[in-house]
Design a protein around this motif. Structure first.
Motif, PDB file in Angstrom:
ATOM      1  N   LYS A 283       0.842  -1.204   0.000  1.00  0.00           N
ATOM      2  CA  LYS A 283       0.000   0.000   0.000  1.00  0.00           C
ATOM      3  C   LYS A 283       0.879   1.257   0.000  1.00  0.00           C
ATOM      4  O   LYS A 283       0.562   2.252  -0.652  1.00  0.00           O
ATOM      5  CB  LYS A 283      -0.927  -0.008   1.230  1.00  0.00           C
ATOM      6  CG  LYS A 283      -2.060   1.005   1.115  1.00  0.00           C
ATOM      7  CD  LYS A 283      -3.038   0.856   2.278  1.00  0.00           C
ATOM      8  CE  LYS A 283      -4.172   1.855   2.191  1.00  0.00           C
ATOM      9  NZ  LYS A 283      -5.027   1.659   1.022  1.00  0.00           N
TER      10      LYS A 283
ATOM     11  N   SER B 209       1.789   2.138  -3.425  1.00  0.00           N
ATOM     12  CA  SER B 209       0.681   2.253  -4.374  1.00  0.00           C
ATOM     13  C   SER B 209       0.403   3.694  -4.792  1.00  0.00           C
ATOM     14  O   SER B 209      -0.662   3.983  -5.334  1.00  0.00           O
ATOM     15  CB  SER B 209      -0.580   1.621  -3.777  1.00  0.00           C
ATOM     16  OG  SER B 209      -1.069   2.428  -2.721  1.00  0.00           O
TER      17      SER B 209
ATOM     18  N   LYS C 128      -1.002  -1.093  -6.097  1.00  0.00           N
ATOM     19  CA  LYS C 128      -2.289  -0.879  -5.417  1.00  0.00           C
ATOM     20  C   LYS C 128      -3.111  -2.170  -5.431  1.00  0.00           C
ATOM     21  O   LYS C 128      -3.789  -2.502  -4.469  1.00  0.00           O
ATOM     22  CB  LYS C 128      -3.064   0.256  -6.101  1.00  0.00           C
ATOM     23  CG  LYS C 128      -4.229   0.777  -5.260  1.00  0.00           C
ATOM     24  CD  LYS C 128      -4.843   2.016  -5.902  1.00  0.00           C
ATOM     25  CE  LYS C 128      -6.034   2.518  -5.119  1.00  0.00           C
ATOM     26  NZ  LYS C 128      -5.694   3.001  -3.784  1.00  0.00           N
TER      27      LYS C 128
ATOM     28  N   SER D  37      -2.203  -4.263  -2.604  1.00  0.00           N
ATOM     29  CA  SER D  37      -2.249  -3.620  -1.290  1.00  0.00           C
ATOM     30  C   SER D  37      -3.408  -4.099  -0.416  1.00  0.00           C
ATOM     31  O   SER D  37      -3.735  -3.464   0.577  1.00  0.00           O
ATOM     32  CB  SER D  37      -2.318  -2.102  -1.457  1.00  0.00           C
ATOM     33  OG  SER D  37      -3.590  -1.729  -1.953  1.00  0.00           O
TER      34      SER D  37
END
Lengths: 127, 127
Positions: free
Chosen positions: A37, A40, B37, B40
């Motif tokens: 994350k 990201s 992402k 994530s």
């Protein structure tokens, strides 16, 4: 910028068993998802890359705002996210805070994503 | 589960120059951030790992709900995110959709995160 020799990390070391070899456990997945994350966001990715590319492997926060079209507080926020995810370390020295990448963290993610070199596309999808 | 030999990917190939060697460009960062992402989320990470670990490298969607404490529509949503990020491919065969990991995508991310084996902690942080 320093010329670094980049020997590849041995596959399948303890912490970094590739996710293609055995299903990932629930606890590991939570921790790793938090690290991914942090990666990201395009600005965070570029920040991390910029820090790692600096001579000596560390960068002053004063050098990290210029290349980005975002405010200093936004850069500080992104650096905090990277630090909290365990991807960078930091230290204040005098006026400025200095940042460096934590190689073991990157290697853990890199090792996790390693796949066999030959693409194993299912036979049926190629026909 | 198939026993796969995992030769490490040669460092510094065209698509996967490590981000520690040179600063990442803006366009690459946007694209790579989108892929990170997709990684994530803990359920998506485990799904990806589960698919990759299946014998033959692909899994029927009918096998992918059991191990998770979430609904079928949630699993379908996560699979869609992985597919749209270019991390998995899919194909309908009869009643079921089958999924497989796209090795080149994982290798691109893995290569990007490769670091020198020796930890280059700044001298000042160790004193």
């Amino acid at each position: 910028m320093s010329k670094q020799v980049l020997p590849v990390f041995p596959a399948g070391e303890g912490c970094c068993a590739p996710m293609v070899r055995e299903p990932l456990g629930e606890g590991d997945a939570v921790e790793l998802a938090r690290m991914f994350k942090a990666l990201s966001d395009p600005v965070r990715l570029r920040l991390l890359s910029l820090i790692a590319s600096y001579e000596g492997g560390e960068a002053c926060v004063c050098d990290l705002t210029g290349p980005f079209d975002v405010s200093q507080p936004t850069i500080s926020h992104h650096l905090k996210v990277l630090r909290e995810a365990g991807l960078v370390g930091s230290e204040r020295r005098g006026t400025w805070v200095y940042y460096w990448v934590i190689p073991a963290a990157l290697r853990r993610l890199s090792g996790l994503l390693q796949t066999p070199v030959q693409d194993s596309v299912p036979a049926s999808s190629g026909t």
